[in-house]
Design an enzyme around this catalytic site. Structure first.
Site, PDB file in Angstrom:
ATOM      1  N   LYS A 101     -26.049 -45.015 -87.356  1.00 34.35           N
ATOM      2  CA  LYS A 101     -26.783 -45.042 -88.864  1.00 34.35           C
ATOM      3  C   LYS A 101     -25.737 -45.289 -89.879  1.00 34.35           C
ATOM      4  CE  LYS A 101     -29.933 -41.114 -87.562  1.00 34.35           C
ATOM      5  NZ  LYS A 101     -31.295 -41.591 -87.392  1.00 34.35           N
ATOM      6  N   CYS A 146     -39.868 -37.027 -86.900  1.00 38.27           N
ATOM      7  CA  CYS A 146     -39.192 -35.874 -86.240  1.00 38.27           C
ATOM      8  C   CYS A 146     -38.847 -34.706 -87.314  1.00 38.27           C
ATOM      9  CB  CYS A 146     -37.619 -36.372 -85.713  1.00 38.27           C
ATOM     10  SG  CYS A 146     -38.086 -37.431 -84.516  1.00 38.27           S
ATOM     11  N   ASP A 164     -25.875 -31.258 -91.664  1.00 42.63           N
ATOM     12  CA  ASP A 164     -26.181 -32.309 -90.857  1.00 42.63           C
ATOM     13  C   ASP A 164     -26.233 -33.657 -91.732  1.00 42.63           C
ATOM     14  OD1 ASP A 164     -27.700 -34.580 -89.996  1.00 42.63           O
ATOM     15  OD2 ASP A 164     -29.644 -33.253 -89.298  1.00 42.63           O
ATOM     16  N   HIS A 214     -34.568 -32.072 -89.626  1.00 50.37           N
ATOM     17  CA  HIS A 214     -35.122 -32.916 -88.720  1.00 50.37           C
ATOM     18  C   HIS A 214     -35.067 -32.013 -87.571  1.00 50.37           C
ATOM     19  CE1 HIS A 214     -34.386 -35.929 -85.358  1.00 50.37           C
ATOM     20  NE2 HIS A 214     -34.609 -36.678 -86.270  1.00 50.37           N
ATOM     21  N   GLN A 258     -27.914 -38.483 -92.427  1.00 53.12           N
ATOM     22  CA  GLN A 258     -28.604 -39.247 -93.493  1.00 53.12           C
ATOM     23  C   GLN A 258     -27.817 -39.606 -94.859  1.00 53.12           C
ATOM     24  OE1 GLN A 258     -31.150 -41.370 -93.134  1.00 53.12           O
ATOM     25  NE2 GLN A 258     -31.931 -40.543 -91.194  1.00 53.12           N
TER      26      GLN A 258
HETATM   27  N1  PMP Z   1     -30.851 -35.447 -88.580  1.00 55.83           N
HETATM   28  C1  PMP Z   1     -31.302 -36.203 -89.367  1.00 55.83           C
HETATM   29  C2  PMP Z   1     -31.194 -35.819 -90.654  1.00 55.83           C
HETATM   30  C3  PMP Z   1     -31.480 -37.596 -88.985  1.00 55.83           C
HETATM   31  O1  PMP Z   1     -32.299 -38.452 -89.741  1.00 55.83           O
HETATM   32  C4  PMP Z   1     -31.599 -37.953 -87.748  1.00 55.83           C
HETATM   33  C5  PMP Z   1     -31.837 -39.154 -87.275  1.00 55.83           C
HETATM   34  N2  PMP Z   1     -33.367 -39.565 -87.252  1.00 55.83           N
HETATM   35  C6  PMP Z   1     -31.043 -36.922 -86.680  1.00 55.83           C
HETATM   36  C7  PMP Z   1     -30.513 -35.628 -87.337  1.00 55.83           C
HETATM   37  C8  PMP Z   1     -30.636 -37.168 -85.399  1.00 55.83           C
HETATM   38  O2  PMP Z   1     -29.741 -38.186 -85.301  1.00 55.83           O
HETATM   39  P1  PMP Z   1     -29.520 -38.801 -83.624  1.00 55.83           P
HETATM   40  O3  PMP Z   1     -30.642 -39.151 -83.028  1.00 55.83           O
HETATM   41  O4  PMP Z   1     -28.559 -39.850 -83.975  1.00 55.83           O
HETATM   42  O5  PMP Z   1     -28.783 -37.815 -82.950  1.00 55.83           O
END
Ligand code: PMP
Length: 404
Positions: free
Chosen positions: A225, A363, A199, A122, A202
Site C-alpha cells: 500500500k 472488507c 492498524d 477492516h 491506510q
Molecule cells: N487494515 C486496513 C485498514 C486496510 O485497509 C487493509 C487493506 N485493505 C488491511 C488492514 C489489510 O491489509 P493486507 O491485506 O495488506 O494485509
C-alpha cells in the site's frame, strides 16, 4: 515543489490504457502502483545478489543479509522506532495483526478478558480477535462513531474495565478516510495501563508516522500500500511487549539451539521470523520508503489533502450524491453512492471509461451495517493522481447518472 509529471513518469503502468482510454487509477487504498525503482530493485537483487540470508558464510549470502538488515534499519528510521530489533517483517498488515492477536491472547489474556476495537475496522482487525474469542473466550468491545464517521471518545472511555487487556484500532479508515486521533486513543488506554495496536495500513502511505511520538505499543502496515511489493509488511512492537510474547511460528531463523529435549528461541526480531524471509521484498520495500521519503511525507500529505478537498467539493456538486465519511482533515479515501445506482453498476461503467474504483463492502461489513448500506463506490488517491483525473471521475459519474 511537487513535480507531479516527474512522479507520474516513475510509474510505468500509468501510461497504459484500458478499453482504449487512458488509465485513471483510483484504487490506491486496495493497493498502490509501483515506481520503477522498486521493481528494478527486485530484478537486480534476483539477478545479481540472490542467496538465502543469515546463515551463509559465502559472499552472496552476506550481501543479501546486509541488504535485508539495512532494510530493517530503513523501516526503523521511517517510523522512528527506537531499535531495529522492534521491526518484525511479516507478509503484511493481516499477518501482523494475527501474530499479535494469537501471541498476545495466548500469553496475556484469560477467558472473559476484553479487547477494544472500533466500528470502522477492516475485517483483518476484527476476525483475528474473533478467532481468539472462539478459541479462548475473550470478549470484543466496539467503539461507536457519529454519522459523519468520527469515533466517540467519550463512549470509548466507558468501554474500559478491569478486564480490558488491549485496544486495537485503525489509524485511518479504509472506507471513510477518517484520521483517528490515535495519540488521544493511546493516551486514554495507557491511563488504564492498557497497550494499543494501531492498524497503519491506510496511514503509512499518506502521513508522517512516528511510533514513539504517538507512543504506540504495536504498529502494523503492508508494503504494497506504500508503493512496495506485495507479500511483505511490518509489525512494529515495543521491545518490552515483544519480549513478553511467545513465538508465533516455529522453524528456522527463530531458534538459538534445538534439541529434542529443549529448544531455545532467538533474540528479537528473529524470534518472530520463522523460515526464509522475503528478503527480495524487504529490500524493495526499503526502496519504496526511500522513494516516498525523497518526495517528503509532509509534501505528500499536503498534495493529497488538496486533491481530497478538491474531489469532495466537486463530488458534492453532483445531484443525488451521498458521501460517507465527512470528517475534518480526512484522508484521501472517498466513499459514495449516487441516487439508487448500485455501486457495482457505477464501478463497472466507470471502468469502461478507464477509471478504476473499488465497489462493495471494502472488507468492513460491520461498518456497512452501521451505515445501513450494503456497499459504496470508493475512490482513493495516491501521490500520482491529479485534479484532471478527478474532473474525469466527476464527468464519468455524471455520465453514468444520466444513463439511469
Ligand atoms: N487494515 C486496513 C485498514 C486496510 O485497509 C487493509 C487493506 N485493505 C488491511 C488492514 C489489510 O491489509 P493486507 O491485506 O495488506 O494485509
Amino acid at each position: 515543489m511537487y513535480d507531479i509529471q516527474k512522479i507520474r513518469a516513475d510509474f510505468p503502468i500509468l501510461s497504459r490504457s484500458v478499453y482504449g482510454k487512458p488509465l485513471i487509477y483510483f484504487d490506491n487504498a486496495a493497493t498502490t502502483q509501483k515506481p520503477r525503482c522498486v521493481v528494478d530493485s527486485m530484478m537486480e537483487e534476483y539477478y545479481s545478489v540472490n542467496a538465502n540470508v543469515h546463515r551463509g558464510v559465502h559472499f552472496l549470502s552476506q550481501q543479501a543479509t546486509n541488504l535485508h538488515e539495512a532494510s530493517r534499519e530503513t523501516v526503523r528510521q521511517f517510523i522512528n522506532a527506537r531499535s531495529s530489533s522492534e521491526i518484525i517483517f511479516t507478509r503484511g498488515t493481516t499477518e501482523s495483526i494475527n501474530l499479535v492477536a494469537s501471541t498476545f491472547s495466548d500469553s496475556q489474556m484469560k477467558e472473559g478478558d476484553e479487547v477494544i476495537v472500533s466500528v470502522m475496522e477492516h475485517h483483518s482487525n476484527i476476525v483475528p480477535w474473533q478467532l481468539q474469542a472462539e478459541r479462548k473466550g475473550i470478549v470484543l468491545k466496539v467503539i461507536p462513531m457519529t454519522d459523519e464517521g468520527e469515533l466517540l471518545l467519550s463512549e470509548y472511555e466507558r468501554l474500559f474495565s478491569s478486564r480490558t487487556k488491549l485496544v486495537s484500532v485503525t489509524h485511518v479508515s479504509n472506507v471513510l478516510g477518517t484520521v483517528n486521533p490515535v495519540k488521544a486513543i493511546i493516551d486514554m488506554a495507557h491511563a488504564h495501563n492498557v497497550p494499543v495496536l494501531i492498524d497503519g495500513a491506510q496511514s503509512i502511505p499518506h502521513l508522517k508516522v512516528d511510533v514513539q511520538a504517538i507512543d504506540a505499543d504495536f504498529y502494523v502496515f503492508s508494503g504494497h500500500k506504500i508503493y512496495g511489493p506485495t507479500g511483505v509488511g511490518v509489525l512494529y512492537g515495543k521491545e518490552k511487549w515483544l519480549d513478553k510474547l511467545p513465538p508465533y511460528q516455529g522453524g528456522g531463523e527463530m531458534i538459538k539451539n534445538v534439541s529434542f529435549e529443549k529448544t531455545t528461541y532467538n533474540d528479537l526480531p528473529f524470534k518472530f521470523e520463522a523460515g526464509t524471509p522475503d528478503y527480495i521484498g524487504t529490500t524493495a520495500l526499503a526502496e519504496a520508503l526511500k522513494y516516498v521519503s525523497a518526495i517528503g511525507m509532509d509534501n505528500i500529505a499536503s498534495y493529497e489533502k488538496e486533491l481530497t478537498q478538491y474531489a469532495m467539493q466537486r463530488l458534492r456538486e453532483i445531484p443525488g450524491m451521498r458521501l460517507f465519511g465527512v470528517t475534518e482533515g480526512k484522508g484521501s479515501v472517498i466513499s459514495f453512492l449516487v441516487g439508487n445506482i448500485h455501486p457495482f453498476d457505477m464501478g463497472t461503467l466507470l471502468d469502461r471509461l478507464g477509471i478504476a474504483v473499488r465497489t462493495g463492502h471494502h472488507c468492513a461489513e460491520p461498518l456497512m451495517h452501521r451505515l445501513g448500506i450494503e456497499g459504496t463506490v470508493r475512490a482513493s488517491f495516491a501521490v500520482y493522481n491529479t485534479k484532471e483525473e478527478i474532473d474525469a471521475l466527476v464527468a464519468g459519474i455524471e455520465r453514468v447518472s444520466a444513463m439511469f
